[in-house]
Each structure stands twice: as C-alpha cells, then as structure tokens.
Design a protein around this motif. Structure first.
Motif, PDB file in Angstrom:
ATOM      1  N   ARG A 122       0.845  -1.199   0.000  1.00 44.88           N
ATOM      2  CA  ARG A 122       0.000   0.000   0.000  1.00 44.88           C
ATOM      3  C   ARG A 122       0.878   1.246   0.000  1.00 44.88           C
ATOM      4  O   ARG A 122       1.832   1.350   0.765  1.00 44.88           O
ATOM      5  CB  ARG A 122      -0.920   0.054   1.230  1.00 44.88           C
ATOM      6  N   ARG A 184      -8.982   4.180  -4.171  1.00 38.08           N
ATOM      7  CA  ARG A 184      -9.795   4.366  -2.980  1.00 38.08           C
ATOM      8  C   ARG A 184      -9.390   5.663  -2.286  1.00 38.08           C
ATOM      9  O   ARG A 184      -8.195   5.988  -2.196  1.00 38.08           O
ATOM     10  CB  ARG A 184      -9.638   3.191  -2.023  1.00 38.08           C
ATOM     11  N   THR A 185     -10.371   6.413  -1.817  1.00 36.03           N
ATOM     12  CA  THR A 185     -10.109   7.684  -1.146  1.00 36.03           C
ATOM     13  C   THR A 185     -10.701   7.656   0.260  1.00 36.03           C
ATOM     14  O   THR A 185     -11.757   7.049   0.493  1.00 36.03           O
ATOM     15  CB  THR A 185     -10.695   8.865  -1.926  1.00 36.03           C
ATOM     16  N   PHE A 186     -10.009   8.316   1.189  1.00 33.71           N
ATOM     17  CA  PHE A 186     -10.419   8.365   2.595  1.00 33.71           C
ATOM     18  C   PHE A 186     -10.328   9.814   3.057  1.00 33.71           C
ATOM     19  O   PHE A 186      -9.387  10.531   2.720  1.00 33.71           O
ATOM     20  CB  PHE A 186      -9.512   7.479   3.451  1.00 33.71           C
ATOM     21  N   ILE A 188     -10.298  12.023   6.480  1.00 30.20           N
ATOM     22  CA  ILE A 188     -10.091  11.747   7.896  1.00 30.20           C
ATOM     23  C   ILE A 188      -9.639  12.988   8.669  1.00 30.20           C
ATOM     24  O   ILE A 188      -9.224  13.993   8.090  1.00 30.20           O
ATOM     25  CB  ILE A 188      -9.034  10.645   8.098  1.00 30.20           C
ATOM     26  N   GLN A 194     -13.372   8.361  14.807  1.00 31.40           N
ATOM     27  CA  GLN A 194     -14.196   7.414  14.052  1.00 31.40           C
ATOM     28  C   GLN A 194     -13.951   7.532  12.556  1.00 31.40           C
ATOM     29  O   GLN A 194     -14.192   6.579  11.793  1.00 31.40           O
ATOM     30  CB  GLN A 194     -15.684   7.625  14.370  1.00 31.40           C
ATOM     31  N   SER A 195     -13.449   8.681  12.107  1.00 35.35           N
ATOM     32  CA  SER A 195     -13.215   8.863  10.671  1.00 35.35           C
ATOM     33  C   SER A 195     -12.039   8.022  10.181  1.00 35.35           C
ATOM     34  O   SER A 195     -11.882   7.831   8.974  1.00 35.35           O
ATOM     35  CB  SER A 195     -12.950  10.338  10.364  1.00 35.35           C
ATOM     36  N   ASP A 197     -11.533   4.815  11.032  1.00 37.14           N
ATOM     37  CA  ASP A 197     -11.821   3.379  11.104  1.00 37.14           C
ATOM     38  C   ASP A 197     -11.622   2.685   9.756  1.00 37.14           C
ATOM     39  O   ASP A 197     -11.017   1.602   9.684  1.00 37.14           O
ATOM     40  CB  ASP A 197     -13.250   3.144  11.604  1.00 37.14           C
ATOM     41  N   ALA A 198     -12.134   3.276   8.683  1.00 31.89           N
ATOM     42  CA  ALA A 198     -12.024   2.647   7.361  1.00 31.89           C
ATOM     43  C   ALA A 198     -10.569   2.580   6.914  1.00 31.89           C
ATOM     44  O   ALA A 198     -10.139   1.590   6.305  1.00 31.89           O
ATOM     45  CB  ALA A 198     -12.860   3.407   6.335  1.00 31.89           C
ATOM     46  N   LEU A 199      -9.786   3.619   7.222  1.00 31.49           N
ATOM     47  CA  LEU A 199      -8.370   3.610   6.849  1.00 31.49           C
ATOM     48  C   LEU A 199      -7.616   2.538   7.620  1.00 31.49           C
ATOM     49  O   LEU A 199      -6.781   1.821   7.044  1.00 31.49           O
ATOM     50  CB  LEU A 199      -7.751   4.986   7.109  1.00 31.49           C
ATOM     51  N   SER A 201      -8.762  -0.222   8.742  1.00 36.83           N
ATOM     52  CA  SER A 201      -9.130  -1.511   8.144  1.00 36.83           C
ATOM     53  C   SER A 201      -8.411  -1.725   6.820  1.00 36.83           C
ATOM     54  O   SER A 201      -7.998  -2.849   6.500  1.00 36.83           O
ATOM     55  CB  SER A 201     -10.645  -1.579   7.927  1.00 36.83           C
ATOM     56  N   GLU A 202      -8.256  -0.656   6.036  1.00 37.37           N
ATOM     57  CA  GLU A 202      -7.574  -0.750   4.751  1.00 37.37           C
ATOM     58  C   GLU A 202      -6.108  -1.154   4.923  1.00 37.37           C
ATOM     59  O   GLU A 202      -5.561  -1.913   4.104  1.00 37.37           O
ATOM     60  CB  GLU A 202      -7.647   0.599   4.023  1.00 37.37           C
TER      61      GLU A 202
END
Length: 332
Positions: A122, A184-186, A188, A194-195, A197-199, A201-202
């Motif tokens: 990544r 993919r875009t994040f 944060i 909480q913003s 969390d997805a990153l 996990s990525e």
C-alpha cells in the motif's frame, strides 16, 4: 619549539577516543562475518530497522536480532525478507535478500535507482486542505505506485480544517476523478477518531508507507496508527543498541491488524525519477484503454489529429488535469 605537555585529563581523553575507535573497528561487518558458525542453519527474517550498517531483523518467532549484512548482497532496506545466520555472541549476519514483490526507489545523485523500502503493498498519499494540495505531486506518487505494482490510496487528512459540510464536499469533489478511475479515497481527521476506522481496516494486513508534501499531518497520523510507537521504539532500540538513533533510522513498525508501516527519511522525501513517454503513459491507468488508438504511433497527445487520449478527455473519460500533469511530467 618546546613540546607542550599534556595534562592527565587530556591524556585520559585521548586514550578514551582511541579506545572508541578500536571498538568501532572491531565491529566492522567484515570482521563480524568471520565469526559465522557454518554449523548454524540459516534462518528467514524481516528487516524492521536499518541504520547504516546496522540492521534489526525479526525472526519467525517475533524476536529481534541485531545484524550486519554481507557487503556483496546488495542494498538491504526496511521490509526486506532476508536470510541470516546467528553469531556466537547472539547477533547475526544477513547473507542474502529474498526476492522482493515490490521495491520503492528514487534516483541517487548519479541517476541510478536507490531502493528505499521493499515488499510494500500500500502507498498512502496524504493531502490536506492546508497546505494547498498539488495534483502534480499526487500524480507522481500514483505513477510510482503503478510502476511497482503497489495499490495506492488517497487520504485527505486534517478535514477538521473544513468545518462545514459544504466546504468538505467541495474539497472532496476536487479529487473525485481519482475515485472514478479506481483509487480508494479516505477523508479523515485525527480529531475525529471514528473517521479513521475505514483507513485502519484498509491498512490491516498490509505493508504500507505514507507519502505527501510537508505539513499534511503525517506525524500526527502515524501517532494515531501507532499508539504504542514509543514502546516499539524502546524495544527496537534495546535490540539494536542504536539508542537515540532509532528514531531517525528507517523503521518498519507493526500496525494493529498485523500490518506494517514503514517510516523512513528517504521515503518521506521520495520523488519520481525520469521516465520516457511509454513508461509514463502506463503509469496513468485510465490512459491504457486508449493507447495504440491514436492516428500516429508517436502521438504526444498535444495537438495531433485523431488523438484517442484527447478525445477521451473531451468525452469526460479522462480528467483534463491528469492529461496536463502527464505533459508536465513528460517535460512538454
């Protein structure tokens, strides 16, 4: 001329300096290599710290071993999988670099590629509302990721600087063309846990590196991703004996979710090297369906008639800023 007599304190200082020099000489890699016990079986490990000739290698049991590397095996970097052997004193010698799945490099002063990190999966490109994002820099990183076969993501950090939803929507819209072509875009903010969390996990299970211009908040993000960074630094320092140098060494930290995050001064200042037109075109993933469809085989996608790339721009299939950055990188 009368020779100046040295005081006892000066003599002690000179003797101490000479003793330190002798100790440094005794730890040179070529002397350590002579101590390898041929009866000890070679082991596999991962390089998690590199500082000059000093390496910290993590073995199959998660233990850290201070190692030196043979001079003829190439340039060892963080993230490398290596073969190493133990020395009688409990340290080790790296004897081979295992094949890399990816290598992030940059040109050295002579123009040759110098590896910075290995086995990445990544490449996280950080941007922020301040400083003003550079699409040109983003595209450099994306081309680099495409060339080495690493999945790139775009991370908009410090979104708390945009207090209203309208401001955030407008900022995100400026970079919507990256998501449209599959990156993919994040979005944060470390002030909004909480913003992230997805990153998180990525990055789980991946070997990642953060890149971006100065001021985008890399340090604060690393602190959030590595809440135990101080503990990890202490463990690495104890294993390598590098002490205060550990924080400035190229380091591969362990993330939550069994992933790794490589932090290196060289990676932080990484830039794309020179590429020819064919190589650069392949780095723009949305160009690929149109390559070979221009009227002229040497089309530069500027003013030539029947240019498939410019036609795709006109039809909204390629963002005009991406084509402009392609020409900028090409030197047109």
């Amino acid at each position: 001329m009368t020779k100046r007599r040295l005081s006892a304190r000066q003599i002690e200082r000179i003797q101490a300096i000479q003793e330190r020099r002798r100790e440094r000489l005794a730890t040179r890699p070529e002397l350590a290599l002579a101590e390898i016990d041929a009866e000890l079986a070679p082991e596999a490990g991962r390089v998690v710290v590199r500082h000059g000739a000093h390496l910290a290698v993590e073995d199959a049991h998660g233990q850290l071993i201070h190692c030196l590397a043979r001079q003829n095996i190439g340039h060892v970097v963080c993230g490398d999988r290596v073969v190493w052997q133990r020395l009688p004193d409990g340290q080790g010698v790296v004897t081979a670099i295992l094949p890399r799945i990816s290598t992030l490099s940059r040109p050295d002063y002579s123009g040759r590629d110098k590896p910075l990190a290995a086995n990445l999966t990544r490449l996280a490109i950080l941007i922020a509302p301040e400083p003003e994002p550079s699409g040109y820099l983003i595209d450099q990183y994306l081309v680099a990721a495409e060339r080495i076969g690493v999945a790139a993501i775009v991370v908009g950090n410090k979104m708390d600087l945009l207090p209203t939803s309208a401001e955030r929507d407008a900022f995100q819209a400026r970079f919507a063309h990256y998501a449209a072509i599959g990156y993919r875009t994040f979005w944060i903010s470390v002030l909004e846990p909480q913003s992230l969390d997805a990153l998180v996990s990525e990055l789980a299970g991946q070997t990642s590196v953060l890149v971006g211009q100065s001021g985008v908040g890399k340090s604060s993000l690393v602190q959030h991703l590595l809440p135990d960074q101080a503990i990890q630094i202490g463990r690495l320092s104890q294993a390598t004996g590098l002490g205060r140098h550990t924080t400035s060494a190229a380091t591969c930290y362990r993330l939550r979710g069994d992933g790794f995050l490589i932090d290196s001064p060289g990676v932080r200042s990484f830039r794309l090297g020179a590429l020819d037109r064919a190589e650069l075109q392949q780095g723009f993933r949305e160009f690929r369906p149109y390559l070979g469809r221009c009227r002229f085989g040497d089309c530069r996608h500027t003013h030539e008639p029947d240019c498939a790339i410019r036609q795709a721009v006109a039809e909204g299939q390629i963002a005009p800023e991406r084509l402009a950055n392609f020409h900028h990188l090409l030197g047109d």
